[in-house]
Design a protein around this motif. Structure first.
Motif, PDB file in Angstrom:
ATOM      1  N   GLY A  41       0.800  -1.217   0.000  1.00  0.00           N
ATOM      2  CA  GLY A  41       0.000   0.000   0.000  1.00  0.00           C
ATOM      3  C   GLY A  41       0.835   1.269   0.000  1.00  0.00           C
ATOM      4  N   TYR A  42       2.174   1.123  -0.039  1.00  0.00           N
ATOM      5  CA  TYR A  42       3.073   2.277  -0.043  1.00  0.00           C
ATOM      6  C   TYR A  42       4.060   2.154  -1.199  1.00  0.00           C
ATOM      7  N   VAL A  43       4.567   3.287  -1.662  1.00  0.00           N
ATOM      8  CA  VAL A  43       5.561   3.311  -2.725  1.00  0.00           C
ATOM      9  C   VAL A  43       6.921   2.928  -2.135  1.00  0.00           C
ATOM     10  N   SER A  44       7.602   1.968  -2.753  1.00  0.00           N
ATOM     11  CA  SER A  44       8.929   1.550  -2.289  1.00  0.00           C
ATOM     12  C   SER A  44       9.922   2.689  -2.455  1.00  0.00           C
ATOM     13  N   GLN A  45      10.919   2.705  -1.573  1.00  0.00           N
ATOM     14  CA  GLN A  45      11.913   3.765  -1.599  1.00  0.00           C
ATOM     15  C   GLN A  45      13.301   3.145  -1.443  1.00  0.00           C
ATOM     16  N   THR A  56      -1.428   4.955  -4.675  1.00  0.00           N
ATOM     17  CA  THR A  56      -2.811   5.030  -5.152  1.00  0.00           C
ATOM     18  C   THR A  56      -3.175   3.793  -5.960  1.00  0.00           C
ATOM     19  N   ALA A  57      -2.230   2.875  -6.150  1.00  0.00           N
ATOM     20  CA  ALA A  57      -2.491   1.680  -6.938  1.00  0.00           C
ATOM     21  C   ALA A  57      -3.418   0.704  -6.214  1.00  0.00           C
ATOM     22  N   LEU A  58      -3.474   0.770  -4.895  1.00  0.00           N
ATOM     23  CA  LEU A  58      -4.311  -0.127  -4.120  1.00  0.00           C
ATOM     24  C   LEU A  58      -5.569   0.620  -3.671  1.00  0.00           C
ATOM     25  N   ASP A  59      -6.666   0.419  -4.416  1.00  0.00           N
ATOM     26  CA  ASP A  59      -7.921   1.115  -4.115  1.00  0.00           C
ATOM     27  C   ASP A  59      -8.730   0.396  -3.044  1.00  0.00           C
ATOM     28  N   GLU A  60      -8.792  -0.927  -3.138  1.00  0.00           N
ATOM     29  CA  GLU A  60      -9.574  -1.675  -2.180  1.00  0.00           C
ATOM     30  C   GLU A  60      -9.016  -3.090  -2.065  1.00  0.00           C
TER      31      GLU A  60
END
Length: 109
Positions: free
Chosen positions: A76-80, A98-102
């Motif tokens: 649910g988070y962008v890798s860094q 924002t790729a994980l909506d539900e």
């Protein structure tokens, strides 16, 4: 007897040099929006098999050398990716993805 002493000294110095080049990197992983700690996030040293997870308070520690790249990720988070510098502390704030909506959970009972 001298041969074994010399071999023991060589082994000692090689292990000492390899240990002194590495270190422990510590820090905290938080949510970028709310500054809440992210528990059980993944931390990997890129291109190695070394990895760990953050604890319940978002704290982590991992063995890494200067120049290694740490990859921080969580669902649910962008890798860094961050390169290890001279500092032994790296605090990270992960942005929401924002790729994980539900999420759909199916239970079969």
């Amino acid at each position: 007897m001298k041969r074994y002493t010399i071999l023991a000294l060589i082994a000692f110095f090689i292990s000492y040099l390899s240990y002194s080049q590495g270190g422990i990197v510590r820090g905290t992983i938080t949510d970028a929006d709310f500054q809440d700690p992210i528990p059980f996030a993944n931390i990997l040293v890129k291109e190695t098999g070394t990895g760990t997870t953050s604890d319940f308070d978002g704290n982590y520690s991992i063995a890494a050398s200067q120049g290694d790249v740490l990859v921080f990720s969580y669902v649910g988070y962008v890798s860094q990716s961050i390169e290890v510098g001279a500092s032994a502390t790296i605090n990270v704030s992960l942005e929401s993805s924002t790729a994980l909506d539900e999420v759909v959970v199916t239970g079969i009972g």
